[in-house]
Design a protein around this motif. Sequence first.
Motif, PDB file in Angstrom:
ATOM      1  N   GLY A 127       5.701   2.708  -0.079  1.00 51.44           N
ATOM      2  CA  GLY A 127       4.601   1.880   0.411  1.00 51.44           C
ATOM      3  C   GLY A 127       4.946   1.199   1.716  1.00 51.44           C
ATOM      4  N   HIS A 128       3.935   0.712   2.350  1.00 48.81           N
ATOM      5  CA  HIS A 128       4.079  -0.054   3.569  1.00 48.81           C
ATOM      6  C   HIS A 128       3.407  -1.395   3.356  1.00 48.81           C
TER       7      HIS A 128
ATOM      8  N   VAL B 174       0.855  -1.185   0.000  1.00 48.13           N
ATOM      9  CA  VAL B 174       0.000   0.000   0.000  1.00 48.13           C
ATOM     10  C   VAL B 174       0.886   1.227   0.000  1.00 48.13           C
ATOM     11  N   SER B 175       0.388   2.346  -0.529  1.00 48.20           N
ATOM     12  CA  SER B 175       1.159   3.585  -0.557  1.00 48.20           C
ATOM     13  C   SER B 175       0.209   4.767  -0.576  1.00 48.20           C
ATOM     14  N   ARG B 176       0.754   5.922  -0.238  1.00 49.16           N
ATOM     15  CA  ARG B 176      -0.004   7.177  -0.280  1.00 49.16           C
ATOM     16  C   ARG B 176       0.737   8.119  -1.209  1.00 49.16           C
ATOM     17  N   GLY B 177       0.169   8.294  -2.409  1.00 48.52           N
ATOM     18  CA  GLY B 177       0.810   9.174  -3.379  1.00 48.52           C
ATOM     19  C   GLY B 177       2.204   8.684  -3.716  1.00 48.52           C
TER      20      GLY B 177
ATOM     21  N   GLU C  21       4.789   8.600  -1.813  1.00 48.98           N
ATOM     22  CA  GLU C  21       5.536   8.102  -0.674  1.00 48.98           C
ATOM     23  C   GLU C  21       5.770   6.598  -0.799  1.00 48.98           C
TER      24      GLU C  21
END
Length: 276
Positions: free
Chosen positions: A258-259, A251-254, A256
């Motif tokens: 991912g985690h 998963v990632s935000r924009g 940034e």
Amino acid sequence: MSASLDDAAPSTRVDRRSALPMYDQLQRALLRSIEDGTLQPGDLLPGEHRLCEIHAVSRTVVRQALGMLEHEGAIVRIKGKGTFVAPRKTSEHLAGQLMGLHEEVAARGGTITSDVLRHETVPAPAHVAQQLALAPEEDVTVLVRLRHVDGEPWSLSTTWLSPRLGALLTGADLHTASLSRVLEAHGVRAVSGERAVEAAMTDEGEGELLQLGPQRPVLRLTSTTTDEAGRPIEHFVALHRGDRSRFVFPVSRGPEAGHLLHLDVDRAAADRAAAE
């Protein structure tokens, strides 16, 4: 390994003054020993009598704690041999990526084989007809396979395909072949789809095939894939052993980094699934 537990620090022992039940404390202490490496996968745990001596608790407390750990998949009991630390769960990425179990296992250097339990043409169940954009009770090919990873029962999958695509399986060695590779060899390639993961419990038949027993936690993966033209290719439901698998999602935000989100079948989720 008993010696390691014998030498456990006082902080890992059961505290009779604690508000936590003694079986809960013991369960947590044993789990910490597994997580910190004091107990390794495959290690034999001390017998019930020895655990009673180490922690100064009753056999009832020990049995409750071991029962909780077994339910969570942290330990396995083998009749006539004893109680062992369970193998670590394997992280699998197929729930968040467009790949099959065959590709997932091959990527990590494992070997996968399948027992074909069912392969025939049947009227499509309503939910399958909807997913494959077929008329109600239109014929579909159904394929049920018990998948083995490195010789161990790993997942139980039921796949439905339209008869046009099902006919492409004629002559394929479904014991060792990847279904997606068989279809790709005929120009059928999945490019998109939707997958869902839920906690579930085995019934008697599923538990026997997966060598888990009934009412044991599994991860249920449901998937529908489509080709470049948006036409449905397959719909499947696969049950993955909750004591062997965990699904990992990038998963990632924009922009940034991912985690990783790890989803395990835990006791609470399994209990909720069983109550549905």
